[in-house]
Scaffold this motif. Sequence first.
Motif, PDB file in Angstrom:
ATOM      1  N   PRO A 174       0.508  -1.130   0.307  1.00 15.68           N
ATOM      2  CA  PRO A 174      -0.004   0.008   0.518  1.00 15.68           C
ATOM      3  C   PRO A 174       1.090   1.174  -0.166  1.00 15.68           C
ATOM      4  CG  PRO A 174      -0.780  -1.668   1.602  1.00 15.68           C
ATOM      5  CD  PRO A 174       0.468  -2.284   1.281  1.00 15.68           C
ATOM      6  N   LEU A 175       0.651   2.701  -0.763  1.00 17.75           N
ATOM      7  CA  LEU A 175       1.533   3.645  -1.041  1.00 17.75           C
ATOM      8  C   LEU A 175       2.010   3.817   0.269  1.00 17.75           C
ATOM      9  CD1 LEU A 175       1.942   4.126  -4.907  1.00 17.75           C
ATOM     10  CD2 LEU A 175       3.773   2.676  -3.379  1.00 17.75           C
ATOM     11  N   ALA A 176       0.452   4.331   0.933  1.00 13.42           N
ATOM     12  CA  ALA A 176      -0.115   4.500   1.830  1.00 13.42           C
ATOM     13  C   ALA A 176       1.903   4.485   2.889  1.00 13.42           C
ATOM     14  CB  ALA A 176      -0.655   5.163   3.068  1.00 13.42           C
ATOM     15  N   GLU A 177       1.969   3.177   3.245  1.00  9.75           N
ATOM     16  CA  GLU A 177       2.428   2.868   4.067  1.00  9.75           C
ATOM     17  C   GLU A 177       3.836   2.917   3.475  1.00  9.75           C
ATOM     18  OE1 GLU A 177       0.665  -0.907   5.275  1.00  9.75           O
ATOM     19  OE2 GLU A 177      -1.006  -0.487   5.403  1.00  9.75           O
ATOM     20  N   PHE A 178       4.003   3.004   2.350  1.00  5.13           N
ATOM     21  CA  PHE A 178       5.546   2.826   1.627  1.00  5.13           C
ATOM     22  C   PHE A 178       6.998   3.688   2.177  1.00  5.13           C
ATOM     23  CE2 PHE A 178       8.685   5.134  -1.304  1.00  5.13           C
ATOM     24  CZ  PHE A 178       9.397   3.841  -1.466  1.00  5.13           C
ATOM     25  N   HIS A 179       7.608   3.653   2.597  1.00  2.00           N
ATOM     26  CA  HIS A 179       8.697   4.290   3.064  1.00  2.00           C
ATOM     27  C   HIS A 179      10.277   3.550   3.021  1.00  2.00           C
ATOM     28  CE1 HIS A 179       7.941   0.446   5.835  1.00  2.00           C
ATOM     29  NE2 HIS A 179       9.805   0.683   5.612  1.00  2.00           N
ATOM     30  N   ILE A 180      10.455   4.815   2.694  1.00  2.61           N
ATOM     31  CA  ILE A 180      12.240   4.088   2.632  1.00  2.61           C
ATOM     32  C   ILE A 180      13.405   4.234   3.046  1.00  2.61           C
ATOM     33  CG2 ILE A 180      14.374   4.926   1.117  1.00  2.61           C
ATOM     34  CD1 ILE A 180      12.113   6.583  -0.959  1.00  2.61           C
ATOM     35  N   PRO A 181      13.607   2.581   3.383  1.00  2.15           N
ATOM     36  CA  PRO A 181      15.249   2.441   4.936  1.00  2.15           C
ATOM     37  C   PRO A 181      16.401   3.649   4.693  1.00  2.15           C
ATOM     38  CG  PRO A 181      14.437   1.115   3.187  1.00  2.15           C
ATOM     39  CD  PRO A 181      14.007   1.494   2.200  1.00  2.15           C
ATOM     40  N   VAL A 191      12.029   5.277  -7.222  1.00  2.00           N
ATOM     41  CA  VAL A 191      11.432   6.667  -7.807  1.00  2.00           C
ATOM     42  C   VAL A 191       9.817   6.247  -8.866  1.00  2.00           C
ATOM     43  CG1 VAL A 191      11.376   7.887  -9.997  1.00  2.00           C
ATOM     44  CG2 VAL A 191      13.255   7.340  -8.738  1.00  2.00           C
ATOM     45  N   ALA A 192       9.169   5.316  -9.046  1.00  2.00           N
ATOM     46  CA  ALA A 192       8.480   4.630  -9.224  1.00  2.00           C
ATOM     47  C   ALA A 192       7.757   4.637  -8.062  1.00  2.00           C
ATOM     48  CB  ALA A 192       8.288   2.556  -9.470  1.00  2.00           C
ATOM     49  N   ALA A 193       7.522   4.635  -6.986  1.00  4.48           N
ATOM     50  CA  ALA A 193       6.258   4.157  -5.878  1.00  4.48           C
ATOM     51  C   ALA A 193       6.460   5.808  -4.969  1.00  4.48           C
ATOM     52  CB  ALA A 193       7.445   4.262  -5.168  1.00  4.48           C
ATOM     53  N   GLU A 194       7.013   6.879  -5.848  1.00  7.74           N
ATOM     54  CA  GLU A 194       6.571   8.048  -6.043  1.00  7.74           C
ATOM     55  C   GLU A 194       6.116   8.137  -6.858  1.00  7.74           C
ATOM     56  OE1 GLU A 194      10.428   9.510  -3.606  1.00  7.74           O
ATOM     57  OE2 GLU A 194      10.800  10.492  -5.167  1.00  7.74           O
ATOM     58  N   THR A 218      -2.405   3.227  -5.517  1.00 12.76           N
ATOM     59  CA  THR A 218      -2.531   3.473  -3.784  1.00 12.76           C
ATOM     60  C   THR A 218      -2.328   2.508  -4.114  1.00 12.76           C
ATOM     61  OG1 THR A 218      -4.916   2.801  -4.288  1.00 12.76           O
ATOM     62  CG2 THR A 218      -4.476   5.117  -3.820  1.00 12.76           C
ATOM     63  N   LEU A 219      -1.923   1.640  -4.588  1.00 13.55           N
ATOM     64  CA  LEU A 219      -1.424  -0.388  -4.459  1.00 13.55           C
ATOM     65  C   LEU A 219      -0.846  -0.799  -5.036  1.00 13.55           C
ATOM     66  CD1 LEU A 219      -2.279  -2.375  -2.098  1.00 13.55           C
ATOM     67  CD2 LEU A 219      -3.281  -3.505  -3.692  1.00 13.55           C
ATOM     68  N   VAL A 220       0.830  -1.286  -4.825  1.00 13.61           N
ATOM     69  CA  VAL A 220       1.335  -2.091  -5.800  1.00 13.61           C
ATOM     70  C   VAL A 220       0.975  -3.434  -5.676  1.00 13.61           C
ATOM     71  CG1 VAL A 220       4.111  -1.881  -6.407  1.00 13.61           C
ATOM     72  CG2 VAL A 220       2.611   0.098  -5.921  1.00 13.61           C
ATOM     73  N   ASP A 221       1.317  -4.684  -6.774  1.00 20.07           N
ATOM     74  CA  ASP A 221       1.122  -5.366  -6.695  1.00 20.07           C
ATOM     75  C   ASP A 221       2.108  -6.409  -6.910  1.00 20.07           C
ATOM     76  OD1 ASP A 221       0.782  -8.451  -6.812  1.00 20.07           O
ATOM     77  OD2 ASP A 221      -0.362  -7.775  -8.451  1.00 20.07           O
ATOM     78  N   THR A 222       2.766  -6.575  -5.577  1.00 15.74           N
ATOM     79  CA  THR A 222       4.450  -7.413  -5.748  1.00 15.74           C
ATOM     80  C   THR A 222       4.019  -8.983  -5.852  1.00 15.74           C
ATOM     81  OG1 THR A 222       4.982  -7.519  -3.140  1.00 15.74           O
ATOM     82  CG2 THR A 222       4.712  -5.326  -4.294  1.00 15.74           C
ATOM     83  N   GLY A 249       7.575  -2.170   2.706  1.00 13.91           N
ATOM     84  CA  GLY A 249       6.224  -1.727   3.731  1.00 13.91           C
ATOM     85  C   GLY A 249       6.128  -3.272   3.114  1.00 13.91           C
ATOM     86  N   ALA A 250       6.165  -3.844   1.898  1.00 15.51           N
ATOM     87  CA  ALA A 250       5.281  -4.593   1.772  1.00 15.51           C
ATOM     88  C   ALA A 250       4.794  -5.982   2.620  1.00 15.51           C
ATOM     89  CB  ALA A 250       6.319  -5.400   0.289  1.00 15.51           C
ATOM     90  N   ARG A 251       3.721  -6.795   2.564  1.00 21.23           N
ATOM     91  CA  ARG A 251       3.290  -7.982   2.697  1.00 21.23           C
ATOM     92  C   ARG A 251       1.759  -8.374   2.467  1.00 21.23           C
ATOM     93  NH1 ARG A 251      -1.478  -5.301   4.895  1.00 21.23           N
ATOM     94  NH2 ARG A 251      -2.083  -3.059   5.307  1.00 21.23           N
TER      95      ARG A 251
END
Length: 243
Positions: free
Chosen positions: A74-81, A182-185, A193-197, A208-210
Amino acid sequence: MSPAEWESLWRERPWRKESLFPSPEEADETGALCLSRGLDCRLLVDAYYHGIFPWPFQEESVLWASPPLRGVLPLAEFHIPKSLKRERKKSRFTVRVDTCFAEVMAGCAQAVRPEEEGTWITPMLQEAYLEFHRLGYAHSFEAFAPDGSLAGGLYGVLLGKIFCGESMFFRQSGASKIAFCVAAEQLQAIGVTLVDTQMVTNLTASFGAREIPRQEYLALLEQGRDDAPTPGIFPREPVSCLS
């Protein structure tokens, strides 16, 4: 399929009324759903619209899958280490979108992966996705080195607010990670809103993927999917990763 044939097919959008595929719920415990001979854009848009993706296992056959657990970000939960933030500030990569889709697919096909023998990105798959790209559904994010060479990247399929990531590769350390950031941004910027990995790896988990159950994924897909093509939706200007 000619552009005129595709335009006529897209106006009718038969996959909205009745899919060519069995219900994803009929997949076995591994996620295997059915087989097809060959692959084309009609099958691809139908499959992604219903939460199914291709997995070639023979030269001319395609296994279609919908696993019981789905990796999502979920891109709302995306974070960069933090470590990657520091790496990104020092990076000299430049990221572009949709400038060399075929080269990115070829790079993914050629990537050596210890857990795999050969590649699942067969010539048949590359040809079908290249056409899918020309129609405006498949997109690539490409990291270039200062000398202009392709250092890494990823590709996937955009369906409204859902981006289905397919594969990524790197030729220079860190390139695919920077391309993913960059893709996520950029995806967030256009309302995704969602990336299917598909599955969760150490890399996607760090962003942040789960995993979620298939039924939950299908509900999210139904809320966010759109079968309209999206050519030219991303900015054409390259993104420099220098601070």
